[in-house]
Design a protein around this motif. Structure first.
Motif, PDB file in Angstrom:
ATOM      1  N   GLY A 178       0.825  -1.199   0.000  1.00 36.11           N
ATOM      2  CA  GLY A 178       0.000   0.000   0.000  1.00 36.11           C
ATOM      3  C   GLY A 178       0.860   1.249   0.000  1.00 36.11           C
ATOM      4  N   CYS A 179       0.847   1.974  -1.106  1.00 42.72           N
ATOM      5  CA  CYS A 179       1.517   3.276  -1.223  1.00 42.72           C
ATOM      6  C   CYS A 179       0.449   4.322  -1.530  1.00 42.72           C
ATOM      7  CB  CYS A 179       2.554   3.258  -2.345  1.00 42.72           C
ATOM      8  SG  CYS A 179       3.983   2.214  -2.047  1.00 42.72           S
ATOM      9  N   SER A 184      -5.337   5.255   3.164  1.00 39.46           N
ATOM     10  CA  SER A 184      -5.026   4.027   2.434  1.00 39.46           C
ATOM     11  C   SER A 184      -6.171   3.015   2.413  1.00 39.46           C
ATOM     12  CB  SER A 184      -3.798   3.363   3.060  1.00 39.46           C
ATOM     13  OG  SER A 184      -3.571   2.086   2.498  1.00 39.46           O
ATOM     14  N   THR A 186      -5.808   0.198   0.907  1.00 39.48           N
ATOM     15  CA  THR A 186      -5.114  -1.070   1.126  1.00 39.48           C
ATOM     16  C   THR A 186      -5.101  -1.421   2.609  1.00 39.48           C
ATOM     17  OG1 THR A 186      -3.693  -0.567  -0.763  1.00 39.48           O
ATOM     18  CG2 THR A 186      -2.953  -2.312   0.720  1.00 39.48           C
ATOM     19  N   ALA A 187      -4.776  -0.435   3.449  1.00 38.22           N
ATOM     20  CA  ALA A 187      -4.757  -0.664   4.890  1.00 38.22           C
ATOM     21  C   ALA A 187      -6.152  -0.982   5.415  1.00 38.22           C
ATOM     22  CB  ALA A 187      -4.189   0.555   5.606  1.00 38.22           C
ATOM     23  N   ARG A 194      -5.831   2.841  12.566  1.00 37.20           N
ATOM     24  CA  ARG A 194      -4.877   3.939  12.686  1.00 37.20           C
ATOM     25  C   ARG A 194      -5.056   4.677  14.004  1.00 37.20           C
ATOM     26  NH1 ARG A 194      -3.016   4.249   7.478  1.00 37.20           N
ATOM     27  NH2 ARG A 194      -1.680   6.031   7.906  1.00 37.20           N
ATOM     28  N   ALA A 291      -0.386   4.083  11.242  1.00 40.93           N
ATOM     29  CA  ALA A 291      -0.977   2.754  11.157  1.00 40.93           C
ATOM     30  C   ALA A 291      -0.561   1.952  12.394  1.00 40.93           C
ATOM     31  CB  ALA A 291      -0.522   2.047   9.885  1.00 40.93           C
ATOM     32  N   LEU A 294       2.386  -2.141  10.450  1.00 43.43           N
ATOM     33  CA  LEU A 294       2.829  -1.894   9.073  1.00 43.43           C
ATOM     34  C   LEU A 294       2.545  -3.073   8.159  1.00 43.43           C
ATOM     35  CD1 LEU A 294       6.324  -0.198   9.668  1.00 43.43           C
ATOM     36  CD2 LEU A 294       4.067   0.870   9.488  1.00 43.43           C
ATOM     37  N   LEU A 301       2.669  -1.783   4.328  1.00 50.02           N
ATOM     38  CA  LEU A 301       2.412  -0.368   4.085  1.00 50.02           C
ATOM     39  C   LEU A 301       3.701   0.420   4.011  1.00 50.02           C
ATOM     40  CD1 LEU A 301      -0.540   0.221   6.589  1.00 50.02           C
ATOM     41  CD2 LEU A 301      -0.668  -0.498   4.183  1.00 50.02           C
ATOM     42  N   ALA A 305       0.855   5.926   3.806  1.00 45.26           N
ATOM     43  CA  ALA A 305      -0.078   4.857   4.164  1.00 45.26           C
ATOM     44  C   ALA A 305       0.289   4.264   5.517  1.00 45.26           C
ATOM     45  CB  ALA A 305      -0.069   3.760   3.097  1.00 45.26           C
ATOM     46  N   ALA A 306       1.560   4.367   5.881  1.00 39.39           N
ATOM     47  CA  ALA A 306       2.041   3.842   7.157  1.00 39.39           C
ATOM     48  C   ALA A 306       2.130   4.910   8.228  1.00 39.39           C
ATOM     49  CB  ALA A 306       3.420   3.180   6.968  1.00 39.39           C
TER      50      ALA A 306
END
Length: 420
Positions: A178-179, A184, A186-187, A194, A291, A294, A301, A305-306
């Motif tokens: 996940g970028c 995000s 993806t997250a 988070r 996050a 990670l 991530l 995103a992280a």
């Protein structure tokens, strides 16, 4: 008893790519290049159409790249293209005060001549960095980029991960990265929660042209509403990252250019002569967003995103570059050892490498912002004395300079300028 062999479906599975990357901003293509040069096949999924990514004109967006970040760009083969248009940051001056009253007599001055490696970093304009990354990734045989595509679902299995795109296409790989920024998807789809909070501040971002040369000096001026960063660009230009309370920022941003500059001038000062705005004006709300982990099964991530931090030290993109260097090294070493690059044990090495550094950066920027973004007389006396002490201790100064250049900690190979 020997472990049973992997099921045939996994031993002979055909993947679209070794690694799927969601997000095509800056971190996505940088990671794709680092991985592709190490022999991994990569598919990058970018929600933004290709035409929207190409912006040849100057729009004011710029990035403070630490020395180690430029080493990575050199290792992946694009720094040679960027360097002629990059502005070295030779000195950093940190001051405290109020708008229109001038800085406090206590300050910190960091001079690159105090370390052997060279400039602490470079200012790189978005109009140069983004096209260079896109051109290099589009040209690399190990990278496939899908522009204008979005992920609507993802699924991790025992030996693979898959994503379904809005177009209906399904892609499979060994690892999903996940970028895709602070929000995000993806997250969220991986169930990663988070931690964070809003600062009640907004950054006003633009570039200015000034009458006098900046001599490669970056300035950070702390004021009660928030810090003002004046970052040198090529020529007599500087990038401005100006933090105000969210309410004030909204009012300032609605002003026409002339009034906008009139509000900026007492904060900016007259040390560079008269200033005029160039490029486009931007705003973005400031918050902390970390996050809670990670990694998740087959998912990792990187970058915002992280971790999304306050821009007070200009380290957001550099922290993402550190993530990229660490992840690329971890999965490349794992592949060369014959390991499954998406296995839990492999991803845990990345998390162990980056988690402490990312958390420390978040806490440091949060503490600095709270300490300096106020007009409390006690705190103001404490921070002014602290700056005076640091400014007069060469060893402590050098440690700050090395930190700003990204030279501290356990550096991955790419941040040393070494290819994987």
């Amino acid at each position: 008893m020997d472990n049973p062999p992997a099921p045939a479906i996994f031993r002979h599975m055909a993947f679209d790519s070794d690694i799927l990357i969601v997000g095509g901003g800056l971190n996505g293509p940088t990671l794709a290049l680092a991985l592709a040069q190490a022999g991994h096949s990569v598919t990058m999924i970018d929600a933004v159409p290709l035409g929207s990514r190409k912006s040849p004109g100057f729009d004011g967006r710029c990035y403070a790249m630490a020395l180690t970040s430029t080493r990575l760009l050199e290792a992946v083969g694009i720094w040679e293209t960027l360097e002629p248009d990059a502005q070295p940051m030779l000195d950093i001056k940190v001051t405290d005060g109020r708008a229109g009253e001038g800085p406090s007599p206590f300050f910190m001055h960091f001079d690159h001549a105090e370390i052997e490696e060279g400039p602490m970093g470079y200012m790189v304009e978005d109009r140069h960095l983004r096209p260079a990354l896109l051109s290099a990734s589009d040209a690399h045989e190990n990278i496939q980029t899908l522009h204008g595509e979005t992920v609507v679902s993802q699924s991790a299995e025992a030996g693979s991960v898959s994503v379904t795109l809005a177009s209906g296409r399904v892609l499979t790989g060994r690892l999903l990265v996940g970028c895709d920024g602070r929000g995000s998807g993806t997250a969220m789809r991986a169930g990663i929660k988070r931690t964070g909070w809003d600062y009640g501040q907004t950054a006003l971002v633009c570039a200015v042209e000034h009458a006098l040369p900046h001599h490669g000096v970056a300035h950070q001026f702390f004021m009660p509403p928030g810090p003002l960063a004046i970052l040198p660009l090529t020529g007599n230009r500087s990038s401005i990252v100006w933090s105000e309370t969210a309410e004030n920022a909204a009012l300032i941003n609605e002003m026409p250019d002339e009034a906008y500059i009139d509000v900026l001038k007492p904060r900016f000062g007259s040390f560079l002569g008269d200033i005029t705005r160039v490029g486009t004006r931007y705003t973005y709300p400031l918050s902390l967003s970390l996050a809670n982990t990670l990694v998740a099964p087959r998912v990792v991530l990187v970058g915002d995103a992280a971790h999304g931090v306050h821009p007070i030290a200009g380290q957001g993109l550099n922290a993402g570059v550190r993530d990229i260097a660490a992840l690329a090294e971890v999965v490349t070493d794992a592949k060369r050892r014959g390991e499954d690059i998406g296995a839990e044990g492999v991803l845990s090495r990345y998390q162990e490498w980056r988690r402490f550094d990312n958390t420390t950066l978040a806490l440091a920027t949060d503490t600095f912002n709270r300490l300096f973004s106020n007009d409390n007389p006690v705190l103001r006396a404490v921070r002014d004395i602290g700056m005076g002490i640091v400014g007069n201790m060469p060893a402590l100064r050098r440690s700050f300079i090395r930190e700003a250049a990204g030279l501290t900690g356990d550096l991955p190979k790419l941040l040393k300028g070494q290819r994987l």
